[in-house]
Scaffold this motif. Sequence first.
Motif, mmCIF file in Angstrom:
data_model
loop_
_atom_site.group_PDB
_atom_site.id
_atom_site.type_symbol
_atom_site.label_atom_id
_atom_site.label_comp_id
_atom_site.label_asym_id
_atom_site.label_seq_id
_atom_site.Cartn_x
_atom_site.Cartn_y
_atom_site.Cartn_z
ATOM 1 N N GLN A 117 -10.238 83.648 108.578
ATOM 2 C CA GLN A 117 -9.671 82.957 107.426
ATOM 3 C C GLN A 117 -9.872 81.455 107.569
ATOM 4 N N ARG A 118 -10.392 80.863 106.491
ATOM 5 C CA ARG A 118 -10.588 79.418 106.458
ATOM 6 C C ARG A 118 -9.856 78.860 105.246
ATOM 7 N N ILE A 119 -8.872 78.028 105.491
ATOM 8 C CA ILE A 119 -8.130 77.397 104.400
ATOM 9 C C ILE A 119 -9.008 76.271 103.856
ATOM 10 N N VAL A 120 -9.338 76.342 102.570
ATOM 11 C CA VAL A 120 -10.204 75.318 101.981
ATOM 12 C C VAL A 120 -9.416 74.316 101.145
ATOM 13 N N LEU A 121 -8.176 74.641 100.814
ATOM 14 C CA LEU A 121 -7.332 73.734 100.048
ATOM 15 C C LEU A 121 -5.885 74.135 100.258
ATOM 16 N N ALA A 122 -5.026 73.167 100.576
ATOM 17 C CA ALA A 122 -3.599 73.441 100.759
ATOM 18 C C ALA A 122 -2.785 72.171 100.552
ATOM 19 N N PRO A 123 -2.685 71.701 99.299
ATOM 20 C CA PRO A 123 -1.896 70.493 99.061
ATOM 21 C C PRO A 123 -0.413 70.774 99.298
ATOM 22 N N GLU A 124 0.224 69.981 100.133
ATOM 23 C CA GLU A 124 1.635 70.206 100.446
ATOM 24 C C GLU A 124 2.574 69.351 99.605
ATOM 25 N N ASP A 125 1.995 68.542 98.698
ATOM 26 C CA ASP A 125 2.813 67.613 97.922
ATOM 27 C C ASP A 125 3.024 68.038 96.472
ATOM 28 N N GLY A 126 2.541 69.211 96.102
ATOM 29 C CA GLY A 126 2.710 69.682 94.732
ATOM 30 C C GLY A 126 1.766 69.016 93.748
ATOM 31 N N SER A 127 0.767 68.275 94.237
ATOM 32 C CA SER A 127 -0.120 67.512 93.365
ATOM 33 C C SER A 127 -1.011 68.381 92.484
ATOM 34 N N LEU A 128 -1.156 69.646 92.813
ATOM 35 C CA LEU A 128 -1.949 70.553 91.986
ATOM 36 C C LEU A 128 -1.063 71.528 91.218
ATOM 37 N N PRO B 148 -27.379 79.285 94.272
ATOM 38 C CA PRO B 148 -26.526 80.454 94.080
ATOM 39 C C PRO B 148 -25.081 80.174 94.470
ATOM 40 N N GLY B 149 -24.188 80.935 93.874
ATOM 41 C CA GLY B 149 -22.798 80.817 94.268
ATOM 42 C C GLY B 149 -21.835 81.434 93.281
ATOM 43 N N ALA B 150 -20.616 81.590 93.746
ATOM 44 C CA ALA B 150 -19.502 81.997 92.898
ATOM 45 C C ALA B 150 -18.783 80.723 92.501
ATOM 46 N N VAL B 151 -18.480 80.575 91.222
ATOM 47 C CA VAL B 151 -17.897 79.348 90.698
ATOM 48 C C VAL B 151 -16.558 79.659 90.043
ATOM 49 N N LEU B 152 -15.538 78.913 90.440
ATOM 50 C CA LEU B 152 -14.219 78.996 89.821
ATOM 51 C C LEU B 152 -13.846 77.607 89.346
ATOM 52 N N VAL B 153 -13.173 77.517 88.209
ATOM 53 C CA VAL B 153 -12.607 76.261 87.756
ATOM 54 C C VAL B 153 -11.152 76.530 87.410
ATOM 55 N N TRP B 154 -10.266 75.811 88.081
ATOM 56 C CA TRP B 154 -8.835 75.896 87.802
ATOM 57 C C TRP B 154 -8.447 74.744 86.877
ATOM 58 N N GLN B 155 -7.800 75.064 85.776
ATOM 59 C CA GLN B 155 -7.173 74.056 84.938
ATOM 60 C C GLN B 155 -5.677 74.231 85.150
ATOM 61 N N LEU B 156 -5.036 73.177 85.641
ATOM 62 C CA LEU B 156 -3.658 73.264 86.111
ATOM 63 C C LEU B 156 -2.770 72.230 85.446
ATOM 64 N N ASP B 157 -1.539 72.621 85.182
ATOM 65 C CA ASP B 157 -0.524 71.662 84.760
ATOM 66 C C ASP B 157 -0.055 71.000 86.049
ATOM 67 N N THR B 158 -0.451 69.750 86.247
ATOM 68 C CA THR B 158 -0.172 69.091 87.525
ATOM 69 C C THR B 158 1.074 68.213 87.494
ATOM 70 N N ALA B 159 1.943 68.431 86.520
ATOM 71 C CA ALA B 159 3.217 67.714 86.550
ATOM 72 C C ALA B 159 3.898 68.079 87.869
ATOM 73 N N VAL B 160 4.424 67.115 88.557
ATOM 74 C CA VAL B 160 5.037 67.366 89.862
ATOM 75 C C VAL B 160 6.263 68.261 89.678
ATOM 76 N N PRO B 161 6.272 69.401 90.365
ATOM 77 C CA PRO B 161 7.418 70.299 90.233
ATOM 78 C C PRO B 161 8.685 69.674 90.830
ATOM 79 N N GLU B 162 9.808 70.147 90.388
ATOM 80 C CA GLU B 162 11.103 69.608 90.823
ATOM 81 C C GLU B 162 11.239 69.613 92.347
#
Length: 183
Positions: free
Chosen positions: A6-17, A164-178
């Motif tokens: 397992q390789r973690i490629v993204l893990a924002p701990e500040d809720g920025s995403l 070549p590749g698998a492509v994902l695009v995330w569209q996120l509501d990035t308002a900082v959660p409570e």
Amino acid sequence: MSGLDQRIVLAPEDGSLGPLLRIADDRLGPHSGYGRHGHRAVDVVAVVLAGSLRHRWGVGAELTAGDVAVLRAGAGLEHDEVAGDDGARVLQCYLRSAAPAAEPEHQVHRAAAGWLDLGRADARLWLARVAPGESVPVPAGLLVVRGVDGVLVEQQPGRRVQGPGAVLVWQLDTAVPEWARGW
């Protein structure tokens, strides 16, 4: 390969995403699994890139390359995922649950492409597989490309992506959660 790599490629701990908590690039050897484990108040979006995967919860589900499984853990569940004879490559995307007290559920989207309805207002997912030598225009958002050389993650305004590749695009509501205010 045997076992789990397992390789973690993204893990924002500040809720920025917003609701997006983590993306892991997982490789499972033949018949390897994660082991029985629990989830609560999280949605797990599993994008099967290669091989096959058996989801062991409820009635279960068989997944193959191109399939996307959405597990809504809600109030909590225990499950396992085990690779088939050929192993598996999976992008596991974890989102904070939009309904943490709901009953758990599992949906499988076969050969997913284009916009995938996640049934939530704060996160949208777009997917494509790009053949070698080809390119595809992608929408604006958080781009995740699993290519030959690894995983690219970048916020972008929309552009063309070469295969070549698998492509994902995330569209996120990035308002900082409570829970993340004050970081």
